[in-house]
Design an enzyme around this catalytic site. Structure first.
Site, mmCIF file in Angstrom:
data_model
loop_
_atom_site.group_PDB
_atom_site.id
_atom_site.type_symbol
_atom_site.label_atom_id
_atom_site.label_comp_id
_atom_site.label_asym_id
_atom_site.label_seq_id
_atom_site.Cartn_x
_atom_site.Cartn_y
_atom_site.Cartn_z
ATOM 1 N N LYS A 1 27.233 31.672 31.753
ATOM 2 C CA LYS A 1 28.600 31.181 31.998
ATOM 3 C C LYS A 1 28.880 29.946 31.158
ATOM 4 O O LYS A 1 29.972 29.784 30.622
ATOM 5 C CB LYS A 1 28.797 30.827 33.478
ATOM 6 N N GLU B 1 33.437 22.980 38.009
ATOM 7 C CA GLU B 1 34.776 23.026 37.411
ATOM 8 C C GLU B 1 35.816 22.900 38.513
ATOM 9 O O GLU B 1 35.509 23.025 39.700
ATOM 10 C CB GLU B 1 34.969 24.309 36.578
ATOM 11 N N HIS C 1 33.384 39.610 46.795
ATOM 12 C CA HIS C 1 33.272 39.825 45.352
ATOM 13 C C HIS C 1 33.127 41.284 44.962
ATOM 14 O O HIS C 1 32.720 41.610 43.861
ATOM 15 C CB HIS C 1 32.152 38.965 44.757
ATOM 16 N N ARG D 1 30.562 45.598 29.780
ATOM 17 C CA ARG D 1 30.269 46.982 30.182
ATOM 18 C C ARG D 1 31.572 47.740 30.413
ATOM 19 O O ARG D 1 32.647 47.139 30.445
ATOM 20 C CB ARG D 1 29.490 46.971 31.504
HETATM 21 C C1 MV4 Z 1 36.606 30.516 40.836
HETATM 22 C C2 MV4 Z 1 37.601 30.538 41.844
HETATM 23 C C3 MV4 Z 1 38.471 29.482 41.893
HETATM 24 N N1 MV4 Z 1 38.334 28.446 41.034
HETATM 25 N N2 MV4 Z 1 36.523 29.467 40.008
HETATM 26 C C4 MV4 Z 1 34.337 34.515 42.160
HETATM 27 C C5 MV4 Z 1 33.285 35.292 41.441
HETATM 28 C C6 MV4 Z 1 32.947 34.509 40.235
HETATM 29 N N3 MV4 Z 1 32.864 35.366 39.102
HETATM 30 C C7 MV4 Z 1 34.013 33.479 40.102
HETATM 31 N N4 MV4 Z 1 34.793 33.500 41.309
HETATM 32 C C8 MV4 Z 1 35.753 32.555 41.529
HETATM 33 N N5 MV4 Z 1 35.728 31.497 40.703
HETATM 34 C C9 MV4 Z 1 37.374 28.464 40.122
HETATM 35 N N6 MV4 Z 1 37.255 27.439 39.290
HETATM 36 C C10 MV4 Z 1 37.659 31.647 42.695
HETATM 37 C C11 MV4 Z 1 36.716 32.633 42.560
HETATM 38 C C12 MV4 Z 1 36.847 33.703 43.511
HETATM 39 C C13 MV4 Z 1 37.279 34.962 43.115
HETATM 40 C C14 MV4 Z 1 37.568 35.255 41.789
HETATM 41 C C15 MV4 Z 1 38.001 36.482 41.417
HETATM 42 C C16 MV4 Z 1 38.176 37.474 42.370
HETATM 43 C C17 MV4 Z 1 37.883 37.220 43.690
HETATM 44 C C18 MV4 Z 1 37.443 35.970 44.085
HETATM 45 C C19 MV4 Z 1 37.158 35.724 45.413
HETATM 46 C C20 MV4 Z 1 36.714 34.485 45.791
HETATM 47 C C21 MV4 Z 1 36.551 33.486 44.831
#
Ligand code: MV4
Length: 491
Positions: free
Chosen positions: A118, A202, A237, A293
């Protein structure tokens, strides 16, 4: 064009079949692998050849790189398609294929490795002028650095594992008091889950949308995108509903985001099919990660563009130039995918594997059902609990929703509990209908209330159906007239 004589599909279930379908249309022979838990699975029967790869646990079968490569060589397959999950984003496997002279249908191992970090991918995008969320530029060095960055970007902040995925090691921090503890917890979890304790912080967005772009890149420097998908409706997720295009997309936003998606692909020397994921809030978007993918939800993009992403993957892997220009790709209508899982929506979505006693999937205009199961099949407890991907296309979003509701009405699945009632609830939710979704949509109160009611209704429907079958009304069940019968019974 044939591209390859023979391809091995290193996966199972619906995605193995999806890839084999593309191969069959391209006149390419297919080699399936299967574990001892999958000897009766459809993907084994669909393939031209099938080889037992090992015991049921993934580590002994679908993750067994050496054994899979042995089978590829023994069968004479020139290329391996990894599907999604399992080895799809494992750069060591991609590298091993390369070293053994077998084509990996996906990006280069170096790109997969870079995107697996990341921190590295975020830095790469920052350098390419793609918007990223403010935070620590690299891994957190110590509590003082973390505190000063958090103050700078403002609370809430989120602690994430650099090697992470699927929300593992993620912690939201609302004030300075919780920061150190969250970093420690994040490091601990990241170390045990990924063998890499590196975490970063972040700015945290409270209720963002998840918007992603499908890209295709060949090995000659050509990169195009296949527009956007909205994937905000998730649980733990795991995506549950996806659609294309994103319902709030405007031409202006699409132009900016698409340009960023292309920049991401170019900055990472991307080849093959990939997805650029963004978080979106209040008119701004930020690069989150790139998935190297084929994704589960590629189906909705195929429905609105009329393009076969898997065939493009195979052509690209064979060294072909993209047969499409950006201007050749246009959006026609709207598509929605519901993931139908064998899970109990009223028991915290616990998996409910077991035998499918009766099964009839929907049909008619605008439908696509990708599935690896059939009547009489037992869903093994060892793997994911997906029954099918139910996709509906309409000339506009409203017609796609109507068709999805109609498909849910037609769907008959008896023997296991399913997420159908949840999808019924979502397709009737006024916020969903307005396109008003975000990543915490399912946690909202209005969903919880309606869900319980729809689950009870669906159970009644299936119980009535099961009873009518016991009374010998088989004909109704296989013609689909049973749905009409059941509804008239309720009145
Ligand atoms: C975040 C976020 C809010 N702010 N980053 C969830 C999985 C991971 N790949 C990153 N995720 C998130 N990162 C910041 N800075 C909220 C999430 C997140 C989320 C993102 C996409 C789809 C569903 C989600 C469910 C909960 C939290």
């Amino acid at each position: 064009m044939k591209f390859f004589e023979k391809v091995l599909i290193a996966n199972r279930g619906e995605i193995a079949i999806r890839v084999m379908r593309a191969c069959r249309e391209l006149d390419i022979e297919t080699v399936a692998i299967y574990s001892t838990a999958d000897s009766d699975a459809l993907h084994v029967k669909y393939a031209d050849e099938a080889f037992l790869v090992g015991e049921a646990p993934p580590a002994k079968s679908y993750l067994n790189m050496e054994r899979i490569l042995d089978i590829a060589k023994k069968s004479g397959a020139e290329a391996i398609h990894p599907g999604y999950g399992f080895l799809a984003e494992n750069y060591r496997f991609s590298k091993l294929c390369h070293e053994e002279g077998v084509v990996f249908i996906g990006p280069s191992w170096k790109t997969i490795r870079a995107m697996g970090s990341k921190i590295e991918s975020k830095q790469m995008m920052r350098d390419a002028d793609v918007p990223v969320l403010p935070g620590t530029p690299g891994g957190i060095q110590g509590p003082e650095e973390a505190k000063s960055i958090a103050d700078e970007v403002g609370y809430p902040v989120i602690v994430k594992a650099s090697a992470g995925g699927g929300g593992i090691g993620m912690h939201i921090v609302h004030d300075e008091k919780g920061l150190e503890e969250a970093i420690e917890a994040g490091r601990r979890i990241a170390q045990s889950a990924f063998g890499d304790a590196t975490v970063f912080i972040e700015k945290y967005l409270e209720k963002p949308r998840h918007i992603e772009f499908q890209v295709l890149a060949d090995e000659h420097g050509n990169v195009i995108h296949l527009f956007d998908r909205e994937c905000s409706i998730q649980r733990r997720h795991q995506k549950l509903v996806e659609e294309a295009p994103c319902p709030i997309m405007t031409p202006e936003l699409r132009e900016r985001m698409a340009a960023s998606a292309i920049a991401v692909a170019k900055a990472s020397d991307y080849t093959n099919a990939g997805t650029v994921e963004f978080l979106y809030a209040d008119g701004n978007y930020y690069f989150m990660e790139m998935n190297t993918r084929l994704q589960v939800e590629h189906t909705v993009t195929e429905m609105i563009t009329g393009r076969d992403i898997v065939k493009h993957q195979i052509a690209i892997a064979a060294g072909e130039s993209l047969s499409l220009d950006q201007d050749d790709v246009t959006i026609r209508g709207h598509a929605i995918e519901c993931r139908i899982n064998a899970e109990d929506p009223l028991n915290n979505f616990a998996a409910d594997p077991g035998k499918i006693l009766r099964y009839r999937s929907p049909g008619g205009p605008g439908m696509r059902v990708d599935s690896g199961i059939h009547m009489g099949y037992s869903i093994p407890p060892t793997y994911d609990s997906m029954i099918s991907k139910l996709c509906a296309w309409g000339a506009d979003r409203s017609e796609a929703i109507s068709r999805m509701r109609r498909a849910i009405y037609e769907y008959v699945i008896i023997g296991v509990k399913t997420t159908l009632p949840l999808h019924h609830a979502i397709m009737h939710n006024r916020h969903y209908i307005n396109g008003d979704t975000h990543t915490h949509f399912l946690q909202e109160e209005h969903m919880q209330k309606t869900l319980a009611r729809y689950v009870r209704e669906e159970e009644t429907r299936m119980q009535t159906l099961a009873a009518s079958l016991r009374q010998g009304k088989q004909i109704a069940a296989i013609t689909g007239a049973v749905n009409v019968y059941i509804n008239s019974q309720k009145k």
